[in-house]
Design a protein around this motif. Structure first.
Motif, mmCIF file in Angstrom:
data_model
loop_
_atom_site.group_PDB
_atom_site.id
_atom_site.type_symbol
_atom_site.label_atom_id
_atom_site.label_comp_id
_atom_site.label_asym_id
_atom_site.label_seq_id
_atom_site.Cartn_x
_atom_site.Cartn_y
_atom_site.Cartn_z
ATOM 1 N N SER A 57 62.108 51.425 67.777
ATOM 2 C CA SER A 57 63.017 52.500 67.771
ATOM 3 C C SER A 57 64.332 52.077 68.771
ATOM 4 O O SER A 57 64.226 51.687 69.740
ATOM 5 C CB SER A 57 62.464 53.611 68.154
ATOM 6 N N ASP A 69 52.080 61.768 67.311
ATOM 7 C CA ASP A 69 50.989 60.582 66.654
ATOM 8 C C ASP A 69 51.067 59.404 68.050
ATOM 9 O O ASP A 69 49.712 59.251 68.286
ATOM 10 C CB ASP A 69 51.460 59.732 65.566
ATOM 11 N N ILE A 70 51.942 59.092 68.704
ATOM 12 C CA ILE A 70 51.995 58.001 69.487
ATOM 13 C C ILE A 70 53.086 58.076 70.546
ATOM 14 O O ILE A 70 54.345 58.187 70.087
ATOM 15 C CB ILE A 70 51.682 56.581 68.852
ATOM 16 N N VAL A 71 52.987 57.597 71.544
ATOM 17 C CA VAL A 71 54.043 57.415 72.466
ATOM 18 C C VAL A 71 54.208 55.743 72.889
ATOM 19 O O VAL A 71 53.105 55.518 73.162
ATOM 20 C CB VAL A 71 54.119 58.162 73.986
ATOM 21 N N THR A 121 57.750 53.543 73.237
ATOM 22 C CA THR A 121 58.986 53.386 74.243
ATOM 23 C C THR A 121 59.188 54.567 75.129
ATOM 24 O O THR A 121 59.727 54.450 76.013
ATOM 25 C CB THR A 121 60.176 52.855 73.768
ATOM 26 N N GLY A 122 58.691 55.778 74.267
ATOM 27 C CA GLY A 122 59.130 56.696 75.366
ATOM 28 C C GLY A 122 60.391 57.618 74.911
ATOM 29 O O GLY A 122 60.458 58.668 75.257
ATOM 30 N N LEU A 123 60.981 56.920 74.130
ATOM 31 C CA LEU A 123 62.451 57.466 73.882
ATOM 32 C C LEU A 123 62.517 58.653 72.887
ATOM 33 O O LEU A 123 63.226 59.539 73.277
ATOM 34 C CB LEU A 123 63.342 56.569 72.991
ATOM 35 N N HIS A 173 49.508 47.008 70.719
ATOM 36 C CA HIS A 173 49.318 46.508 69.352
ATOM 37 C C HIS A 173 49.863 47.571 68.310
ATOM 38 O O HIS A 173 50.006 48.612 68.689
ATOM 39 C CB HIS A 173 47.776 46.641 69.080
ATOM 40 N N PHE A 174 50.188 47.150 67.293
ATOM 41 C CA PHE A 174 50.816 47.958 66.001
ATOM 42 C C PHE A 174 49.601 48.524 65.564
ATOM 43 O O PHE A 174 48.747 47.853 64.984
ATOM 44 C CB PHE A 174 51.906 47.264 65.189
ATOM 45 N N LEU A 202 49.384 57.476 61.140
ATOM 46 C CA LEU A 202 50.340 56.397 61.492
ATOM 47 C C LEU A 202 50.356 55.375 60.462
ATOM 48 O O LEU A 202 49.570 55.027 59.638
ATOM 49 C CB LEU A 202 49.705 55.749 62.849
ATOM 50 N N ASP A 203 51.559 54.975 60.264
ATOM 51 C CA ASP A 203 52.124 54.085 59.326
ATOM 52 C C ASP A 203 52.754 52.914 59.573
ATOM 53 O O ASP A 203 53.187 52.722 60.662
ATOM 54 C CB ASP A 203 52.955 54.996 58.384
HETATM 55 P P1 IMP Z 1 58.872 55.656 70.645
HETATM 56 O O1 IMP Z 1 60.200 56.552 70.489
HETATM 57 O O2 IMP Z 1 59.261 54.260 70.972
HETATM 58 O O3 IMP Z 1 58.068 56.269 71.640
HETATM 59 O O4 IMP Z 1 58.118 55.669 69.208
HETATM 60 C C1 IMP Z 1 57.725 56.879 68.781
HETATM 61 C C2 IMP Z 1 57.348 56.646 67.221
HETATM 62 O O5 IMP Z 1 57.634 55.119 66.896
HETATM 63 C C3 IMP Z 1 56.155 57.151 66.968
HETATM 64 O O6 IMP Z 1 56.222 58.604 66.579
HETATM 65 C C4 IMP Z 1 55.772 56.326 65.583
HETATM 66 O O7 IMP Z 1 56.391 56.915 64.699
HETATM 67 C C5 IMP Z 1 56.444 54.977 65.942
HETATM 68 N N1 IMP Z 1 55.620 53.982 66.386
HETATM 69 C C6 IMP Z 1 55.357 53.388 67.608
HETATM 70 N N2 IMP Z 1 54.405 52.466 67.819
HETATM 71 C C7 IMP Z 1 53.662 52.512 66.544
HETATM 72 C C8 IMP Z 1 52.202 51.975 65.913
HETATM 73 O O8 IMP Z 1 51.877 51.256 66.724
HETATM 74 N N3 IMP Z 1 52.209 52.392 64.710
HETATM 75 C C9 IMP Z 1 52.810 53.216 63.965
HETATM 76 N N4 IMP Z 1 53.972 53.861 64.191
HETATM 77 C C10 IMP Z 1 54.459 53.614 65.751
#
Ligand code: IMP
Length: 176
Positions: A75, A99-101, A103-105, A150-151, A157-158
Motif C-alpha cells: 500500500s 482486518d489487519i494493521v 504499514t499503518g498508513l 507474513h502475508f 483477508l484476501d
Molecule cells: P496498511 O495500510 O499497510 O496498514 O494496510 C492495510 C491493508 O492492507 C489491510 O486492510 C489489508 O487489506 C491489506 N493487507 C496488509 N497485509 C495483509 C495481509 O497479510 N493479508 C491480506 N491483506 C493485507
C-alpha cells in the motif's frame, strides 16, 4: 505471481475464542453506552460479523470502503474513501473494525479523516497486527492477534480477492 498452498496459522476454534474475548473486553469498556461499529470493507466483514454477535451491548453498524494507491500486497501513502459512512458520527462512540494493521498508513489516515467529524470517542479494533511492518506510528486499541511479517489470508483477508472464504487464518509463503 504464483502462490503456494496456504498453511494454517490460526485455526477457526482459536479465532472463535479470541473474538469472544475481544467482544467481552469491548462490552465491558462500553457498558451503558451505544456503540457505532464502522467496518472497513472488504476485509473486515467476517471478523465484524462474529465480533458484534458476541457483544452484549447494543451497537449499530456502518461501513467504509477505502482505496489506497498501489496494488497487490503493497500500500502507498494515499488513501481515499470510495464508499463513505451513511451515519453522521458527531458526538458518537465509534469503533473502527479492520482486518489487519500492516504499514499503518490506511488506519492512521482513516482515523484522521473520521476525527474531523468530531465523534465523542474513536477507537480501533484490528483483528491482526503486523507491527514490524509499520511505516507510520499506529497503535490499535484492541488487537486480536499480533503476527510476524507474513502475508496472511482467510477469515476475510484476501490475496488478489482469493482465499477470503477460508475459515482459518493461513499464511501464503511464496509471495513476499
Ligand atoms: P496498511 O495500510 O499497510 O496498514 O494496510 C492495510 C491493508 O492492507 C489491510 O486492510 C489489508 O487489506 C491489506 N493487507 C496488509 N497485509 C495483509 C495481509 O497479510 N493479508 C491480506 N491483506 C493485507
Amino acid at each position: 505471481m504464483a502462490e503456494g498452498k496456504p498453511e494454517i496459522l490460526f485455526p477457526k476454534e482459536i479465532i472463535e475464542g479470541r473474538v469472544r474475548e475481544l467482544a467481552g473486553q469491548i462490552s465491558r469498556d462500553y457498558a451503558g453506552r451505544e456503540l457505532l461499529i464502522v467496518g472497513v470493507l472488504n476485509g473486515a466483514f467476517i471478523f465484524m460479523a462474529d465480533l458484534i454477535r458476541s457483544l452484549d451491548i447494543p451497537c449499530r453498524v456502518d461501513f467504509v470502503r477505502l482505496a489506497s494507491y498501489g496494488s497487490g500486497s503493497a500500500s502507498s501513502g494515499e488513501v481515499r474513501i470510495t464508499k463513505d459512512l451513511e451515519t453522521p458520527i458527531a458526538g458518537k462512540d465509534v469503533l473502527i473494525v479492520e482486518d489487519i494493521v500492516d504499514t499503518g498508513l490506511t488506519l492512521s489516515r482513516l482515523v484522521e479523516m473520521l476525527r474531523e467529524r468530531r465523534p465523542k470517542t474513536l477507537r480501533v479494533c484490528a483483528f491482526l497486527d503486523k507491527s514490524e511492518r509499520r511505516l507510520v506510528p499506529f497503535t490499535a486499541d484492541y488487537v486480536g492477534f499480533p503476527i510476524p511479517d507474513h502475508f496472511v489470508v482467510g477469515y476475510g483477508l484476501d490475496y488478489n480477492e482469493k482465499f477470503r472464504f477460508l475459515p482459518d487464518v493461513c499464511v501464503i509463503r511464496d509471495i513476499l
